[in-house]
Design a protein around this motif. Structure first.
Motif, PDB file in Angstrom:
ATOM      1  N   SER A   1      66.652  75.946 -18.631  1.00 27.20           N
ATOM      2  CA  SER A   1      66.593  75.882 -20.099  1.00 27.20           C
ATOM      3  C   SER A   1      67.837  75.201 -20.664  1.00 27.20           C
ATOM      4  O   SER A   1      67.745  74.425 -21.623  1.00 27.20           O
ATOM      5  N   ILE A   2      68.999  75.465 -20.068  1.00 31.99           N
ATOM      6  CA  ILE A   2      70.237  74.820 -20.522  1.00 31.99           C
ATOM      7  C   ILE A   2      70.136  73.306 -20.353  1.00 31.99           C
ATOM      8  O   ILE A   2      70.466  72.531 -21.260  1.00 31.99           O
ATOM      9  N   LYS A   3      69.673  72.872 -19.199  1.00 26.83           N
ATOM     10  CA  LYS A   3      69.575  71.437 -18.920  1.00 26.83           C
ATOM     11  C   LYS A   3      68.553  70.752 -19.820  1.00 26.83           C
ATOM     12  O   LYS A   3      68.711  69.583 -20.180  1.00 26.83           O
ATOM     13  N   GLU A   4      67.519  71.484 -20.190  1.00 26.72           N
ATOM     14  CA  GLU A   4      66.452  70.892 -21.007  1.00 26.72           C
ATOM     15  C   GLU A   4      66.794  70.845 -22.491  1.00 26.72           C
ATOM     16  O   GLU A   4      66.392  69.915 -23.188  1.00 26.72           O
ATOM     17  N   GLY A   5      67.547  71.853 -22.974  1.00 25.70           N
ATOM     18  CA  GLY A   5      67.760  71.881 -24.423  1.00 25.70           C
ATOM     19  C   GLY A   5      69.009  72.574 -24.900  1.00 25.70           C
ATOM     20  O   GLY A   5      69.087  72.978 -26.071  1.00 25.70           O
ATOM     21  N   GLY A   6      69.986  72.747 -24.026  1.00 24.33           N
ATOM     22  CA  GLY A   6      71.260  73.301 -24.452  1.00 24.33           C
ATOM     23  C   GLY A   6      71.177  74.732 -24.952  1.00 24.33           C
ATOM     24  O   GLY A   6      70.362  75.536 -24.491  1.00 24.33           O
ATOM     25  N   GLU A   7      72.029  75.040 -25.931  1.00 24.60           N
ATOM     26  CA  GLU A   7      72.155  76.405 -26.439  1.00 24.60           C
ATOM     27  C   GLU A   7      70.859  76.918 -27.054  1.00 24.60           C
ATOM     28  O   GLU A   7      70.463  78.064 -26.827  1.00 24.60           O
ATOM     29  N   ASP A   8      70.187  76.084 -27.833  1.00 23.09           N
ATOM     30  CA  ASP A   8      68.952  76.530 -28.490  1.00 23.09           C
ATOM     31  C   ASP A   8      67.889  76.912 -27.462  1.00 23.09           C
ATOM     32  O   ASP A   8      67.202  77.933 -27.604  1.00 23.09           O
ATOM     33  N   ALA A   9      67.758  76.100 -26.437  1.00 19.31           N
ATOM     34  CA  ALA A   9      66.758  76.390 -25.409  1.00 19.31           C
ATOM     35  C   ALA A   9      67.141  77.631 -24.612  1.00 19.31           C
ATOM     36  O   ALA A   9      66.280  78.434 -24.240  1.00 19.31           O
ATOM     37  N   LYS A  10      68.447  77.789 -24.349  1.00 23.27           N
ATOM     38  CA  LYS A  10      68.892  78.982 -23.619  1.00 23.27           C
ATOM     39  C   LYS A  10      68.588  80.241 -24.421  1.00 23.27           C
ATOM     40  O   LYS A  10      68.079  81.232 -23.882  1.00 23.27           O
ATOM     41  N   GLN A  11      68.894  80.205 -25.721  1.00 28.23           N
ATOM     42  CA  GLN A  11      68.631  81.373 -26.566  1.00 28.23           C
ATOM     43  C   GLN A  11      67.137  81.667 -26.660  1.00 28.23           C
ATOM     44  O   GLN A  11      66.717  82.829 -26.664  1.00 28.23           O
ATOM     45  N   ALA A  12      66.334  80.621 -26.735  1.00 29.49           N
ATOM     46  CA  ALA A  12      64.878  80.816 -26.775  1.00 29.49           C
ATOM     47  C   ALA A  12      64.391  81.461 -25.482  1.00 29.49           C
ATOM     48  O   ALA A  12      63.520  82.345 -25.498  1.00 29.49           O
ATOM     49  N   MET A  13      64.959  81.037 -24.367  1.00 29.99           N
ATOM     50  CA  MET A  13      64.583  81.622 -23.079  1.00 29.99           C
ATOM     51  C   MET A  13      64.978  83.095 -23.023  1.00 29.99           C
ATOM     52  O   MET A  13      64.198  83.949 -22.574  1.00 29.99           O
ATOM     53  N   ILE A  14      66.181  83.416 -23.499  1.00 26.35           N
ATOM     54  CA  ILE A  14      66.626  84.815 -23.503  1.00 26.35           C
ATOM     55  C   ILE A  14      65.731  85.659 -24.406  1.00 26.35           C
ATOM     56  O   ILE A  14      65.328  86.770 -24.043  1.00 26.35           O
ATOM     57  N   ARG A  15      65.392  85.128 -25.582  1.00 24.13           N
ATOM     58  CA  ARG A  15      64.524  85.878 -26.514  1.00 24.13           C
ATOM     59  C   ARG A  15      63.135  86.107 -25.930  1.00 24.13           C
ATOM     60  O   ARG A  15      62.473  87.092 -26.259  1.00 24.13           O
ATOM     61  N   SER A  16      62.701  85.223 -25.057  1.00 24.17           N
ATOM     62  CA  SER A  16      61.380  85.389 -24.440  1.00 24.17           C
ATOM     63  C   SER A  16      61.352  86.566 -23.467  1.00 24.17           C
ATOM     64  O   SER A  16      60.269  87.024 -23.076  1.00 24.17           O
ATOM     65  N   SER A  17      62.539  87.016 -23.051  1.00 26.60           N
ATOM     66  CA  SER A  17      62.712  88.119 -22.087  1.00 26.60           C
ATOM     67  C   SER A  17      62.306  87.750 -20.664  1.00 26.60           C
ATOM     68  O   SER A  17      62.398  88.590 -19.760  1.00 26.60           O
ATOM     69  N   ARG A  18      61.880  86.545 -20.430  1.00 25.30           N
ATOM     70  CA  ARG A  18      61.437  86.178 -19.078  1.00 25.30           C
ATOM     71  C   ARG A  18      62.528  86.364 -18.021  1.00 25.30           C
ATOM     72  O   ARG A  18      62.238  86.899 -16.938  1.00 25.30           O
ATOM     73  N   PRO A  19      63.785  85.964 -18.296  1.00 21.29           N
ATOM     74  CA  PRO A  19      64.802  86.170 -17.253  1.00 21.29           C
ATOM     75  C   PRO A  19      65.044  87.651 -16.939  1.00 21.29           C
ATOM     76  O   PRO A  19      65.004  88.059 -15.779  1.00 21.29           O
ATOM     77  N   ILE A  20      65.264  88.464 -17.972  1.00 20.07           N
ATOM     78  CA  ILE A  20      65.616  89.870 -17.752  1.00 20.07           C
ATOM     79  C   ILE A  20      64.447  90.663 -17.182  1.00 20.07           C
ATOM     80  O   ILE A  20      64.646  91.655 -16.470  1.00 20.07           O
ATOM     81  N   LEU A  21      63.227  90.229 -17.439  1.00 20.92           N
ATOM     82  CA  LEU A  21      62.073  90.947 -16.892  1.00 20.92           C
ATOM     83  C   LEU A  21      62.052  90.914 -15.368  1.00 20.92           C
ATOM     84  O   LEU A  21      61.453  91.783 -14.731  1.00 20.92           O
ATOM     85  N   ASN A  22      62.713  89.927 -14.774  1.00 13.80           N
ATOM     86  CA  ASN A  22      62.846  89.924 -13.317  1.00 13.80           C
ATOM     87  C   ASN A  22      63.627  91.144 -12.841  1.00 13.80           C
ATOM     88  O   ASN A  22      63.300  91.738 -11.807  1.00 13.80           O
ATOM     89  N   LEU A  23      64.653  91.529 -13.592  1.00 11.83           N
ATOM     90  CA  LEU A  23      65.422  92.720 -13.228  1.00 11.83           C
ATOM     91  C   LEU A  23      64.597  93.981 -13.443  1.00 11.83           C
ATOM     92  O   LEU A  23      64.694  94.937 -12.664  1.00 11.83           O
TER      93      LEU A  23
END
Length: 271
Positions: free
Chosen positions: A21-43
């Motif tokens: 997400s960082i490589k694709e769209g920087g801070e905005d894309a990273k924040q959107a990814m975090i808000r989606s919860s997809r990363p943390i749902l792995n934990l």
């Protein structure tokens, strides 16, 4: 047991989602990814997988494996809040109208007895701005333990808190680059000592701010695959803590988290 995920696989997935997400769209894309919860749902799934490996029947785990709903909204003394992962008791819930405090006249669909016998596990992560956000996140962590323990002193609570060491560089993220900051040993030691202070709650009469078990999941995302630290020797070898450091991360390790949380539950309520 199919569909179970290891903690190593979980943090690798987390790394891929965040960095892509960082490589694709920087801070905005990273924040959107975090808000989606997809990363943390792995934990979340890794925690649920460990519960299954420890013998917890799948029907007692909420949300179920590979699902993000339903989360149980448990009532404490101050507020109702959805819990990330719960292990429910073999006990019928009993609707209860709360009679005092901020939740007066609010309907608790589970009731105090069911709530107290539920294991509640919260899962958080901090991968950048670690210094700036520490106080706010730490206060939130302790206040959630106080909220539930104040109403249900025997309740068993767990906390998984993942930190990126080294952390991602915010300035580089804004330029869509994946770069890591130099590690601050002092800041890192502060994290370890702070989570040691709220770990291993014993007894039921006091220390409501503590958790029955805490896992401080220390991950180096600059490595591929991501590296999870489990021992002091590993931290010293990589220069994350001084050689003469007296802190000990063994009690905050992933390997001890679920077994010791379940052990405390058995001591209080029986198997």
């Amino acid at each position: 047991m199919s569909n179970l995920i290891s903690i190593q696989k979980a943090v690798n997935n987390f790394k891929t989602l965040i960095e892509d997400s960082i490589k694709e769209g920087g801070e905005d894309a990273k924040q959107a990814m975090i808000r989606s919860s997809r990363p943390i749902l792995n934990l979340h799934e890794a925690v649920k997988s460990e519960l299954r490996k420890a013998g917890i029947a799948k029907d007692f785990i909420f949300p179920p494996l590979n699902s993000r709903t339903p989360e149980l909204k448990l009532a404490g003394s101050r507020k109702q809040k959805k819990q990330d992962v719960c292990v429910v008791p073999n006990h019928k819930k009993a609707e209860q109208i709360l009679e005092e405090g901020l939740l007066q006249d609010i309907v608790d669909e589970f009731g105090e007895m069911f709530t107290e016998r539920t294991i509640a596990i919260n899962i958080r992560s901090q991968i950048s701005s670690i210094q700036k956000n520490f106080d706010t996140l730490y206060e939130r962590t302790t206040s959630e333990a106080i909220n539930l323990h104040d109403r249900c002193p025997k309740m068993c609570m767990g906390e998984v808190y993942m930190i990126a060491v080294p952390e991602y560089d915010d300035k580089a993220i804004r330029q869509s680059k994946v770069v890591f900051k130099k590690v601050s040993q002092a800041l890192f030691l502060k994290y370890i000592k702070s989570f040691q202070a709220i770990n291993n709650r014993k007894g039921i009469e006091k220390n409501f701010y503590k958790y029955e078990k805490v896992c401080l999941l220390i991950v180096d995302f600059s490595k591929s695959p991501a590296k999870i630290y489990n021992t002091n020797a590993e931290l010293i070898k990589d220069g994350l803590i001084p050689e003469d450091s007296t802190v000990d991360i063994s009690e905050l390790s992933w390997s001890k988290f679920v077994p010791e949380l379940l052990e405390t539950y058995s001591e209080r309520f029986g198997k």
